[in-house]
Design an enzyme around this catalytic site. Structure first.
Site, PDB file in Angstrom:
ATOM      1  N   HIS A   1       1.090  -1.106   0.121  1.00  0.00           N
ATOM      2  CA  HIS A   1      -0.571   0.103   0.324  1.00  0.00           C
ATOM      3  C   HIS A   1       1.071   1.413  -0.149  1.00  0.00           C
ATOM      4  O   HIS A   1       0.956   2.249  -1.093  1.00  0.00           O
ATOM      5  CB  HIS A   1      -0.937  -0.294   1.589  1.00  0.00           C
ATOM      6  CG  HIS A   1      -1.882  -1.269   1.507  1.00  0.00           C
ATOM      7  ND1 HIS A   1      -1.739  -2.072   2.292  1.00  0.00           N
ATOM      8  CD2 HIS A   1      -2.557  -1.411   0.685  1.00  0.00           C
ATOM      9  CE1 HIS A   1      -2.605  -2.613   2.022  1.00  0.00           C
ATOM     10  NE2 HIS A   1      -3.398  -2.361   1.432  1.00  0.00           N
TER      11      HIS A   1
ATOM     12  N   GLN B   1      -8.866  -6.406 -10.714  1.00  0.00           N
ATOM     13  CA  GLN B   1      -9.835  -5.070 -10.268  1.00  0.00           C
ATOM     14  C   GLN B   1      -9.330  -4.215 -10.912  1.00  0.00           C
ATOM     15  O   GLN B   1     -10.009  -3.391 -11.542  1.00  0.00           O
ATOM     16  CB  GLN B   1      -9.476  -5.162  -8.764  1.00  0.00           C
ATOM     17  CG  GLN B   1      -9.154  -4.081  -8.277  1.00  0.00           C
ATOM     18  CD  GLN B   1      -9.411  -4.074  -7.151  1.00  0.00           C
ATOM     19  OE1 GLN B   1     -10.324  -4.340  -6.133  1.00  0.00           O
ATOM     20  NE2 GLN B   1      -8.568  -3.473  -6.287  1.00  0.00           N
TER      21      GLN B   1
ATOM     22  N   SER C   1       0.277  -9.116   1.133  1.00  0.00           N
ATOM     23  CA  SER C   1      -0.891  -8.396   1.608  1.00  0.00           C
ATOM     24  C   SER C   1      -1.876  -8.657   2.991  1.00  0.00           C
ATOM     25  O   SER C   1      -0.460  -9.562   3.761  1.00  0.00           O
ATOM     26  CB  SER C   1      -2.071 -10.052   0.565  1.00  0.00           C
ATOM     27  OG  SER C   1      -3.282  -9.941   1.026  1.00  0.00           O
TER      28      SER C   1
END
Ligand code: AMP
Length: 283
Positions: A37, A155, A187
């Protein structure tokens, strides 16, 4: 760092940014942040004057209520991680009612088949939930650019399709997969693996690397059966799917065609932890 839980106060801050002619980036996340992230945030910081990171565990994209319940939530830790960012970030962490209003439900989308394969096949309604939340976040934040990881490549392509079909004025930026030292794709779910399991799960990455090598010399069908056999030998991981697909249509290929780009996609279970990964096969 400013943290907003309400749309109205966030939008006031966004208006102030836009009135100065500054560009705004959005990094949508479900929290439980890790270096993957953070790499998205860094990309956004490079590309945009100001960056909003949304932290929202989206209930409508979970097909399994147990999975939603178990999803790690750690706002305090997330904020600590984001404090070290280069820019003064804006955090948007609404509760479900604030973002959705009274009706927490998915809109139905037609992503022209992209939603029917792989993750869409195994997680019913998942991409309707993703499309719904991304639209709501875009409406709330009004970013110029939004950053998504190639870790969830299907996605990413679906969000590109959504943006294009709905004519949303947001540029979608895809960012490379960040991996652990051993190659395992980072993850939030890796937290649920023991140290030993995390080591063993590198098998997914190692297999993808071999697939990439084989792709130049073998047919897709023979690679498929080789991968299935390899996973059968690995008692620790249960393969859900392996596919080599065209990156535009996400359709499984029978034959390689000139000028097309392909990726290999995997989903596998380590106990009850579902792991996904993918890799570009030709650049
Ligand atoms: P999530 O919080 O899992 O919904 O992920 C939020 C965003 O981070 C998505 O765009 C993901 O594709 C991206 N992301 C998650 N893991 C990684 C990773 N290992 N490398 C790059 N991007 C990632």
């Amino acid at each position: 760092m400013q943290v907003f839980k309400e749309k109205a106060t966030l939008q006031k801050a966004v208006r102030a940014i836009k009135s100065k002619g500054k560009s705004l980036g959005l990094v949508p996340t479900m929290g439980a942040l890790h270096k993957g992230h953070i790499s998205l945030v860094e990309n956004a910081e490079k590309d945009c004057d100001e960056v909003v990171v949304s932290i929202f565990v989206n209930p409508t994209q979970f097909d399994n209520p147990e999975d939603l319940k178990k999803y790690p939530r750690s706002l305090e830790n997330d904020l600590k991680l984001l404090k070290d960012s280069q820019k003064e970030l804006i955090i948007f962490a609404p509760n479900p009612e604030e973002l959705y209003g009274d009706k927490i439900a998915s809109e139905q989308f037609d992503f022209e088949g992209l939603e029917k394969v792989m993750e869409g096949k195994y997680r019913t309604g998942h991409f309707d939930g993703v499309g719904t939340v991304v639209k709501l976040l875009f409406e709330a934040v009004k970013p110029d650019r939004a950053f998504f990881g190639e870790k969830d490549f299907q996605q990413l392509q679906i969000i590109r399709k959504l943006t294009q079909k709905a004519g949303l004025p947001v540029e979608i930026v895809g960012c490379p997969i960040l991996r652990e030292e051993n190659g395992l794709a980072r993850s939030s779910r890796n937290e649920r693996l023991s140290t030993e399991e995390r080591e063993k799960a590198a098998f997914i990455y190692e297999t993808l690397l071999k697939v990439k090598r084989l792709f130049g010399i073998k047919s897709a069908a023979s690679i498929n059966s080789w991968v299935e056999k390899e996973f059968k030998k690995c008692s620790f991981l249960k393969l859900e799917y392996f596919e080599i697909a065209d990156i535009q249509t996400l359709k499984k290929i029978n034959k390689k065609e000139k000028g097309h780009k392909y990726r290999a996609f995997v989903a596998a279970y380590a106990g009850d932890v579902r792991l996904i990964d993918n890799m570009a096969l030709n650049n």
